[in-house]
Design a protein around this motif. Structure first.
Motif, PDB file in Angstrom:
ATOM      1  N   LEU A  92      27.877  38.844 -32.162  1.00 41.66           N
ATOM      2  CA  LEU A  92      28.461  39.393 -33.389  1.00 41.66           C
ATOM      3  C   LEU A  92      29.623  38.519 -33.852  1.00 41.66           C
ATOM      4  O   LEU A  92      30.248  37.826 -33.056  1.00 41.66           O
ATOM      5  CB  LEU A  92      28.978  40.819 -33.152  1.00 41.66           C
TER       6      LEU A  92
ATOM      7  N   ASP B 107      32.796  41.810 -36.938  1.00 42.68           N
ATOM      8  CA  ASP B 107      31.956  42.904 -36.440  1.00 42.68           C
ATOM      9  C   ASP B 107      32.387  43.381 -35.056  1.00 42.68           C
ATOM     10  O   ASP B 107      32.199  44.548 -34.708  1.00 42.68           O
ATOM     11  CB  ASP B 107      30.495  42.487 -36.437  1.00 42.68           C
TER      12      ASP B 107
ATOM     13  N   LEU C 118      34.999  45.733 -35.923  1.00 39.49           N
ATOM     14  CA  LEU C 118      34.377  46.872 -36.602  1.00 39.49           C
ATOM     15  C   LEU C 118      33.849  47.893 -35.593  1.00 39.49           C
ATOM     16  O   LEU C 118      33.983  49.105 -35.793  1.00 39.49           O
ATOM     17  CB  LEU C 118      33.243  46.383 -37.503  1.00 39.49           C
TER      18      LEU C 118
ATOM     19  N   ARG D  10      35.131  49.666 -42.009  1.00 41.79           N
ATOM     20  CA  ARG D  10      35.233  48.297 -42.526  1.00 41.79           C
ATOM     21  C   ARG D  10      36.570  48.064 -43.221  1.00 41.79           C
ATOM     22  O   ARG D  10      37.132  46.968 -43.180  1.00 41.79           O
ATOM     23  CB  ARG D  10      34.080  48.002 -43.497  1.00 41.79           C
TER      24      ARG D  10
END
Length: 242
Positions: A95, A99, A102, A116
């Protein structure tokens, strides 16, 4: 008067015939930095694993904000507000950095869009905002440490537990990390397991010393470092064998 946020009460844990943690107790005060030190094999990381329930305690109790958290799953403890890092940083290598953060933000967000919206602030905080689109598996040691911290901070903890976050860092990188940890203290409570004594003496409000799973000392840095039992635990064995 300081507010107690976490209470560890007489917890013990054995692995076979080995007593990894033996009747350990301490209170953690809100917005302090408490460091846990001890020789290799003293039970420091085991203590972290017991508080976050990666290991189940055999005896004792752990209270967070006055309520027992014994028996809760690690993700439940995280959602309550206790988050930890690991000795070996393990980013999600497939990732992006964005991410990776996230994933942590999702734990306390109602929607993906809400999660996000939190990522950029965390990236700026850990100084990875310029690498948001790079893959998690392509980082330097310092960047991996920062990402590990970012993933923990993404869960918006009240208590942040740092397990040997200085390992592998160069002296100037340690200085940078110490400044960052001191800054974090303004907004959360921090527990540190660390071997680098300069770091411990610089950032700690209080220190707990473990030896063979037993707490042998507790107090402010200067008091603890001058304690004969602590000196014996760190130096006595090697001196006897010299």
């Amino acid at each position: 008067m300081a507010e107690t946020i976490l209470q560890v009460k007489n917890i013990s844990k054995s692995f076979g015939g080995l007593k990894a943690t033996n009747n350990v107790s301490f209170d953690l005060q809100k917005n302090e930095i408490l460091s846990i030190i001890g020789p290799n094999g003293a039970g420091k990381s085991t203590l972290f694993n017991l508080i976050t329930n990666f290991y189940r305690i055999d005896e004792g109790d752990i209270l967070y904000k006055g309520k027992s958290i014994v028996g809760l799953m690690p993700d439940q403890i995280c959602k309550l507000g206790i988050t930890r890092t690991f000795q070996v940083a393990k980013p999600f290598s497939g990732l992006t950095i964005f991410d990776n953060i996230l994933v942590g933000c999702l734990s306390k967000s109602a929607t993906v869009a809400e999660a996000r919206g939190k990522v950029d602030e965390i990236l700026r905080l850990v100084k990875l905002d310029k690498k948001a689109d790079e893959m998690g598996g392509r980082l330097t040691t310092l960047e991996r440490k920062r990402l590990e911290l970012g993933k923990a901070l993404a869960t918006n903890p009240d208590v942040l537990m740092l397990d040997e976050v200085m390992t592998g860092l160069k002296p100037h990188e340690m200085e940078e990390m110490m400044e960052f940890i001191m800054e974090l203290k303004k907004r959360m409570t921090i527990v540190v397991v660390e071997h680098v004594m300069k770091v411990i003496n610089t950032i700690s409000d209080r220190i707990i010393v473990l030896d063979h799973g037993t707490k042998i000392a507790e107090g402010v840095p200067q008091e603890v470092m001058n304690n004969p039992q602590v000196i014996e635990a760190y130096l006595g064995r090697s001196a006897k064998n010299a």
